[in-house]
Design a protein around this motif. Structure first.
Motif, PDB file in Angstrom:
ATOM      1  N   ASP A  39       0.823  -1.210   0.000  1.00  0.00           N
ATOM      2  CA  ASP A  39       0.000   0.000   0.000  1.00  0.00           C
ATOM      3  C   ASP A  39       0.858   1.262   0.000  1.00  0.00           C
ATOM      4  O   ASP A  39       0.587   2.212  -0.731  1.00  0.00           O
ATOM      5  CB  ASP A  39      -0.932   0.010   1.223  1.00  0.00           C
ATOM      6  CG  ASP A  39      -2.019  -1.047   1.141  1.00  0.00           C
ATOM      7  OD1 ASP A  39      -2.415  -1.397   0.006  1.00  0.00           O
ATOM      8  OD2 ASP A  39      -2.454  -1.533   2.197  1.00  0.00           O
ATOM      9  N   SER A 162      -0.221  10.798  -0.011  1.00  0.00           N
ATOM     10  CA  SER A 162      -0.851  10.244   1.189  1.00  0.00           C
ATOM     11  C   SER A 162       0.067  10.286   2.397  1.00  0.00           C
ATOM     12  O   SER A 162      -0.402  10.208   3.542  1.00  0.00           O
ATOM     13  CB  SER A 162      -1.305   8.797   0.945  1.00  0.00           C
ATOM     14  OG  SER A 162      -0.193   7.964   0.672  1.00  0.00           O
ATOM     15  N   ASN A 163       1.374  10.416   2.166  1.00  0.00           N
ATOM     16  CA  ASN A 163       2.344  10.460   3.259  1.00  0.00           C
ATOM     17  C   ASN A 163       3.035  11.812   3.388  1.00  0.00           C
ATOM     18  O   ASN A 163       3.927  11.975   4.221  1.00  0.00           O
ATOM     19  CB  ASN A 163       3.410   9.375   3.058  1.00  0.00           C
ATOM     20  CG  ASN A 163       2.827   7.986   3.057  1.00  0.00           C
ATOM     21  OD1 ASN A 163       2.534   7.438   1.997  1.00  0.00           O
ATOM     22  ND2 ASN A 163       2.604   7.415   4.230  1.00  0.00           N
ATOM     23  N   GLU A 189     -10.566  13.855   5.109  1.00  0.00           N
ATOM     24  CA  GLU A 189     -10.719  12.467   4.682  1.00  0.00           C
ATOM     25  C   GLU A 189     -11.524  12.415   3.389  1.00  0.00           C
ATOM     26  O   GLU A 189     -12.538  13.100   3.248  1.00  0.00           O
ATOM     27  CB  GLU A 189     -11.417  11.658   5.770  1.00  0.00           C
ATOM     28  CG  GLU A 189     -11.483  10.177   5.485  1.00  0.00           C
ATOM     29  CD  GLU A 189     -12.090   9.393   6.630  1.00  0.00           C
ATOM     30  OE1 GLU A 189     -12.353   8.196   6.441  1.00  0.00           O
ATOM     31  OE2 GLU A 189     -12.314   9.983   7.706  1.00  0.00           O
ATOM     32  N   LEU A 192      -8.159  12.754  -0.928  1.00  0.00           N
ATOM     33  CA  LEU A 192      -7.131  12.063  -1.701  1.00  0.00           C
ATOM     34  C   LEU A 192      -7.710  10.802  -2.336  1.00  0.00           C
ATOM     35  O   LEU A 192      -8.390  10.023  -1.665  1.00  0.00           O
ATOM     36  CB  LEU A 192      -5.949  11.678  -0.814  1.00  0.00           C
ATOM     37  CG  LEU A 192      -5.027  12.787  -0.320  1.00  0.00           C
ATOM     38  CD1 LEU A 192      -3.963  12.200   0.599  1.00  0.00           C
ATOM     39  CD2 LEU A 192      -4.369  13.521  -1.473  1.00  0.00           C
ATOM     40  N   ARG A 193      -7.430  10.614  -3.613  1.00  0.00           N
ATOM     41  CA  ARG A 193      -7.856   9.387  -4.289  1.00  0.00           C
ATOM     42  C   ARG A 193      -6.670   8.823  -5.062  1.00  0.00           C
ATOM     43  O   ARG A 193      -6.072   9.528  -5.875  1.00  0.00           O
ATOM     44  CB  ARG A 193      -9.008   9.675  -5.255  1.00  0.00           C
ATOM     45  CG  ARG A 193      -9.520   8.422  -5.987  1.00  0.00           C
ATOM     46  CD  ARG A 193     -10.651   8.788  -6.946  1.00  0.00           C
ATOM     47  NE  ARG A 193     -10.192   9.690  -7.996  1.00  0.00           N
ATOM     48  CZ  ARG A 193      -9.575   9.278  -9.114  1.00  0.00           C
ATOM     49  NH1 ARG A 193      -9.326   7.987  -9.311  1.00  0.00           N
ATOM     50  NH2 ARG A 193      -9.212  10.171 -10.034  1.00  0.00           N
ATOM     51  N   ARG A 194      -6.327   7.583  -4.772  1.00  0.00           N
ATOM     52  CA  ARG A 194      -5.188   6.984  -5.462  1.00  0.00           C
ATOM     53  C   ARG A 194      -5.506   6.780  -6.933  1.00  0.00           C
ATOM     54  O   ARG A 194      -6.584   6.306  -7.297  1.00  0.00           O
ATOM     55  CB  ARG A 194      -4.795   5.652  -4.811  1.00  0.00           C
ATOM     56  CG  ARG A 194      -3.558   5.043  -5.469  1.00  0.00           C
ATOM     57  CD  ARG A 194      -3.044   3.839  -4.732  1.00  0.00           C
ATOM     58  NE  ARG A 194      -2.129   3.084  -5.566  1.00  0.00           N
ATOM     59  CZ  ARG A 194      -1.592   1.923  -5.237  1.00  0.00           C
ATOM     60  NH1 ARG A 194      -1.881   1.374  -4.058  1.00  0.00           N
ATOM     61  NH2 ARG A 194      -0.772   1.302  -6.055  1.00  0.00           N
ATOM     62  N   ARG A 203       3.506   5.958  -6.345  1.00  0.00           N
ATOM     63  CA  ARG A 203       2.143   6.126  -5.846  1.00  0.00           C
ATOM     64  C   ARG A 203       1.693   7.548  -6.197  1.00  0.00           C
ATOM     65  O   ARG A 203       2.331   8.526  -5.813  1.00  0.00           O
ATOM     66  CB  ARG A 203       2.070   5.917  -4.325  1.00  0.00           C
ATOM     67  CG  ARG A 203       2.374   4.492  -3.895  1.00  0.00           C
ATOM     68  CD  ARG A 203       1.267   3.531  -4.316  1.00  0.00           C
ATOM     69  NE  ARG A 203       1.580   2.157  -3.913  1.00  0.00           N
ATOM     70  CZ  ARG A 203       2.227   1.279  -4.684  1.00  0.00           C
ATOM     71  NH1 ARG A 203       2.656   1.650  -5.893  1.00  0.00           N
ATOM     72  NH2 ARG A 203       2.448   0.052  -4.256  1.00  0.00           N
ATOM     73  N   PHE A 205      -1.682  10.352  -6.602  1.00  0.00           N
ATOM     74  CA  PHE A 205      -3.004  10.665  -6.067  1.00  0.00           C
ATOM     75  C   PHE A 205      -3.563  11.914  -6.733  1.00  0.00           C
ATOM     76  O   PHE A 205      -2.829  12.809  -7.133  1.00  0.00           O
ATOM     77  CB  PHE A 205      -2.916  10.913  -4.551  1.00  0.00           C
ATOM     78  CG  PHE A 205      -2.495   9.716  -3.762  1.00  0.00           C
ATOM     79  CD1 PHE A 205      -3.434   8.897  -3.151  1.00  0.00           C
ATOM     80  CD2 PHE A 205      -1.152   9.390  -3.626  1.00  0.00           C
ATOM     81  CE1 PHE A 205      -3.046   7.786  -2.423  1.00  0.00           C
ATOM     82  CE2 PHE A 205      -0.751   8.278  -2.906  1.00  0.00           C
ATOM     83  CZ  PHE A 205      -1.705   7.468  -2.301  1.00  0.00           C
TER      84      PHE A 205
END
Length: 373
Positions: A39, A162-163, A189, A192-194, A203, A205
């Protein structure tokens, strides 16, 4: 046109030696494939080791807990990362730091640069659905409400978002292209969409900016936004060129090993001119691209000349990587078109690099204007 010295600086030689061993040992092809299935997409413990080595601090001035070197010293690291398909937010964090260094206020530099130097992940949110490589073509906007900015719009291809603790985003404020800093913990929340991208070692987004509010103090200097956009673009394509040169070297080595061991009709297939000559052509293209890369590293600070050298590096490394990976896929026959063939990982990486900040044809058109316009 004279583009300067092609040699290495003493610092580059030392960094290249460390980076070669580190990336080889920490990013085996088995590790690369394991991270593709994960992930997170990168190894946090290895990222922490990179921070301890000081790699994120290289270009950051000493006043902000950095080492105080230049983008030239990041090139050997990015090259070896590309050679080993090493997944990490190194490039995005380095580029984001360049924007803050270029146009950040003293308060912004004092706050955010030490964070990046110590290993906080930073990234950029610049691309939009219009697909334009001109970063001034922006649909996202920000409306000021007192000492707050309310953002709206959608950004794409935000690597490692995401990080990320720091996300530099382009928006229009009162019709002017601007850059603002979004802090990762303020993203709601679901914003973000991968994204599914062709290069599975990264990765990416999309970010929905609607509903995100940031302090007005997080606006980067709007009076000098053009400098920041230029700094971001040139830093990005320099590191992309380095990654593609490293990838070209790797995929050529991978192909030559295959040509020297695979037999057909009682002969090693590397003896056939139809395979031998294209392999040599790929190697010559790689050597040319690497010369352009280190010329760009040497000249990147020179106004005008630096931009020419960097765009030459992107155009040549794009062609070299794409062609070398293409030949590798084809030379491996039916196996080359399967997911198990490592050449495919390099081909997909080459395609993704070409999609970001301009492909070879786009940079050649820019060079035409710079050199002959």
């Amino acid at each position: 046109m004279e583009l300067g010295n092609l040699g290495y600086s003493e610092e580059q030689i030392e960094i290249l030696d460390v980076a070669t061993n580190f990336c080889r040992d920490k990013s085996s092809i088995e590790q690369v494939r394991n991270l593709i299935k994960s992930d997170l997409g990168f190894d946090q413990s290895i990222w922490n080791e990179m921070a301890e080595l000081g790699w994120m601090a290289i270009t950051i001035p000493e006043d902000y807990d950095g080492i105080g070197l230049s983008m030239a010293e990041t090139v050997p690291i990015a090259e070896q990362m590309g050679r080993n398909l090493m997944a990490s937010p190194f490039a995005s964090s380095t580029i984001a730091a360049q924007a803050i260094i270029a146009v950040g206020s003293e308060e912004q530099k004092s706050r955010f640069l030490p964070m990046i130097a110590s290993g906080s992940i930073a990234t950029l949110a610049l691309a939009e659905a219009n697909g334009d490589w001109d970063m001034h073509n922006i649909d996202a906007s920000a409306q000021q409400d007192g000492d707050q900015l309310k953002l709206s719009g959608t950004k794409q291809f935000c690597l490692w978002a995401s990080n990320a603790e720091i996300i530099i985003t382009s928006v229009k404020i009162n019709g002017q292209a601007s850059l603002v800093i979004i802090e990762g913990d303020t993203i709601p929340e679901g914003a973000l969409r991968r994204e599914a991208i062709i290069d599975e070692t990264k990765r990416s987004f999309s970010i929905t900016l609607d509903g995100i509010t940031i302090p007005a103090s997080n606006i980067l200097n709007t009076n000098n936004h053009a400098t920041a956009f230029d700094q971001i673009e040139l830093a990005a394509i320099l590191l992309q060129s380095a990654e593609m040169c490293g990838g070209s070297q790797s995929v050529i080595d991978y192909t030559v090993d295959y040509l020297k061991t695979r037999k057909q009709f009682g002969k090693v297939i590397g003896e056939y001119q139809a395979l031998k000559h294209p392999a040599v052509d790929a190697y010559v293209s790689y050597e040319k691209a690497r010369s352009h890369l280190y010329s760009a590293a040497y000249n990147h600070k020179d106004q005008g000349l630096g931009e020419i050298a960097i765009r030459m590096a992107k155009a040549s490394s794009d062609n070299a990587y794409s062609n070398a990976a293409d030949r590798a896929v084809q030379f491996h026959g039916g196996f080359g078109f399967t997911h198990d063939c490592d050449a495919g990982l390099h081909r997909r990486a080459a395609i993704f690099h070409a999609s970001q900040f301009g492909d070879a044809a786009w940079h050649r058109s820019k060079l035409s204007d710079l050199m002959f316009g």
